[in-house]
Design a protein around this motif. Sequence first.
Motif, PDB file in Angstrom:
ATOM      1  N   ALA A 289       8.990  46.676  68.073  1.00  0.00           N
ATOM      2  CA  ALA A 289       7.824  46.334  68.645  1.00  0.00           C
ATOM      3  C   ALA A 289       6.528  45.696  67.965  1.00  0.00           C
ATOM      4  O   ALA A 289       5.985  46.540  66.965  1.00  0.00           O
ATOM      5  CB  ALA A 289       7.326  47.267  69.723  1.00  0.00           C
ATOM      6  N   PRO A 290       5.869  44.621  67.958  1.00  0.00           N
ATOM      7  CA  PRO A 290       4.859  44.132  67.092  1.00  0.00           C
ATOM      8  C   PRO A 290       3.699  45.111  67.241  1.00  0.00           C
ATOM      9  O   PRO A 290       3.127  44.942  66.234  1.00  0.00           O
ATOM     10  CB  PRO A 290       4.535  42.743  67.949  1.00  0.00           C
ATOM     11  CG  PRO A 290       5.646  42.410  68.711  1.00  0.00           C
ATOM     12  CD  PRO A 290       6.571  43.612  69.133  1.00  0.00           C
ATOM     13  N   ILE A 291       3.412  45.929  68.220  1.00  0.00           N
ATOM     14  CA  ILE A 291       2.131  46.666  68.174  1.00  0.00           C
ATOM     15  C   ILE A 291       2.365  47.841  67.323  1.00  0.00           C
ATOM     16  O   ILE A 291       1.283  48.143  66.736  1.00  0.00           O
ATOM     17  CB  ILE A 291       1.853  47.314  69.772  1.00  0.00           C
ATOM     18  CG1 ILE A 291       0.535  47.634  69.797  1.00  0.00           C
ATOM     19  CG2 ILE A 291       3.120  48.352  69.882  1.00  0.00           C
ATOM     20  CD1 ILE A 291       0.100  48.325  71.220  1.00  0.00           C
ATOM     21  N   LEU A 292       3.283  48.225  67.017  1.00  0.00           N
ATOM     22  CA  LEU A 292       3.670  48.988  65.792  1.00  0.00           C
ATOM     23  C   LEU A 292       3.105  48.593  64.434  1.00  0.00           C
ATOM     24  O   LEU A 292       2.874  49.501  63.408  1.00  0.00           O
ATOM     25  CB  LEU A 292       5.134  49.683  65.586  1.00  0.00           C
ATOM     26  CG  LEU A 292       5.608  50.396  66.709  1.00  0.00           C
ATOM     27  CD1 LEU A 292       7.124  50.426  66.434  1.00  0.00           C
ATOM     28  CD2 LEU A 292       5.033  51.657  66.984  1.00  0.00           C
ATOM     29  N   ASP A 293       3.064  47.633  64.213  1.00  0.00           N
ATOM     30  CA  ASP A 293       2.641  46.865  63.086  1.00  0.00           C
ATOM     31  C   ASP A 293       0.806  46.724  63.080  1.00  0.00           C
ATOM     32  O   ASP A 293       0.607  46.840  61.846  1.00  0.00           O
ATOM     33  CB  ASP A 293       2.907  45.220  62.900  1.00  0.00           C
ATOM     34  CG  ASP A 293       4.607  45.066  62.741  1.00  0.00           C
ATOM     35  OD1 ASP A 293       5.237  46.100  62.153  1.00  0.00           O
ATOM     36  OD2 ASP A 293       4.989  44.127  63.316  1.00  0.00           O
ATOM     37  N   LEU A 294       0.550  46.640  64.061  1.00  0.00           N
ATOM     38  CA  LEU A 294      -0.889  46.846  64.173  1.00  0.00           C
ATOM     39  C   LEU A 294      -1.560  48.435  64.158  1.00  0.00           C
ATOM     40  O   LEU A 294      -2.716  48.769  63.999  1.00  0.00           O
ATOM     41  CB  LEU A 294      -1.666  46.288  65.656  1.00  0.00           C
ATOM     42  CG  LEU A 294      -2.930  46.234  65.859  1.00  0.00           C
ATOM     43  CD1 LEU A 294      -3.708  45.503  65.002  1.00  0.00           C
ATOM     44  CD2 LEU A 294      -3.165  45.467  67.296  1.00  0.00           C
ATOM     45  N   ALA A 295      -0.633  49.304  64.664  1.00  0.00           N
ATOM     46  CA  ALA A 295      -1.104  50.690  65.204  1.00  0.00           C
ATOM     47  C   ALA A 295      -1.380  51.414  63.850  1.00  0.00           C
ATOM     48  O   ALA A 295      -0.737  51.166  62.571  1.00  0.00           O
ATOM     49  CB  ALA A 295      -0.048  51.542  65.810  1.00  0.00           C
TER      50      ALA A 295
END
Length: 321
Positions: A289-295
């Motif tokens: 999931a892309p959001i894991l790269d930002l988290a």
Amino acid sequence: MPEVLVLVDHDGERVHRTTYELLAAARRLGDPAAVVVGTPGTTGRLGESLARHGARSVHAAESAEADEFLATPAVDALERAAREVSPVAVLVSATTDGKEVAGRLAARLDAGLLTDVVDVDPSGVATQVVFGGSYTVRSQVTHGSPVIALRPGSFEPQECPVEARQRGLALPPVDPARSARVTARRTALGGDRPGLTEAAVVVSGGRGVGGVDGFKVVEELADALGGAVGASRAAVDAGYYPHQYQVGQTGKSVSPQLYIALGISGAIQHLAGMQTSKTIVAVNKDPEAPILDLADFGVVGDLFTVAPGLTREVTARRAGR
């Protein structure tokens, strides 16, 4: 020092947190000057709290029809104040209404406009998030008094008590043919939770919550943390949660101290509205999931296991067990 005009966001009885953030930002540029637009008596109710947060002067733009029209009275008030005092800048909150006011004011003043600003330095150079949050840039207005729309949550409110002087600011009659009139009002059901743009903690749910009932785990965690509830566009479009709680490029932009994303994949539309949060925690079953790269902290797992466990732990610690 030159004045910095700040448009006061309020409900008639209480100044919203976003205004205190604007006053904190204004102190970097000059002397904060609050502009209160409302019905007669509004300034008297708000003046003390504005002075406590550093407003050295308060422009009272009051009229019986101030609440009857959208945006126009605020634009009129800021334009008159700007022409009277020649401010070093005009600050508004980058909400839906604030951006409308900022754009119209900049056009009237023939001045530069900066939106989605997350920081500003004493020289007037602003940091912005642009192109849906894909880039961060530094910009400065070179023509006229800059009109700056500051993203909520970008500054921490600080009390800075001063003696504020009040000035009357006459509002011109509004032309109904050229302005949107408010014909009805409905009270939004928000409960005891803080508003999205004012909350220090936001817990948001996405398509992964699976439905309306799935949002109960989102609400329970938000309540345990004393935070607000948000939703992704996918969740809103699916009817899981009301539209007014949408976080993203076509919803509300937030910058809380803590943002928890439950079951949100991280589409660019959503990231644009929350990626400036101070700490981001994401829970998702998909390790890609892309959001894991930002988290800052990512949990690969079932949100219906992780979120209730976190809620229980937070509740226990707050109870001192």
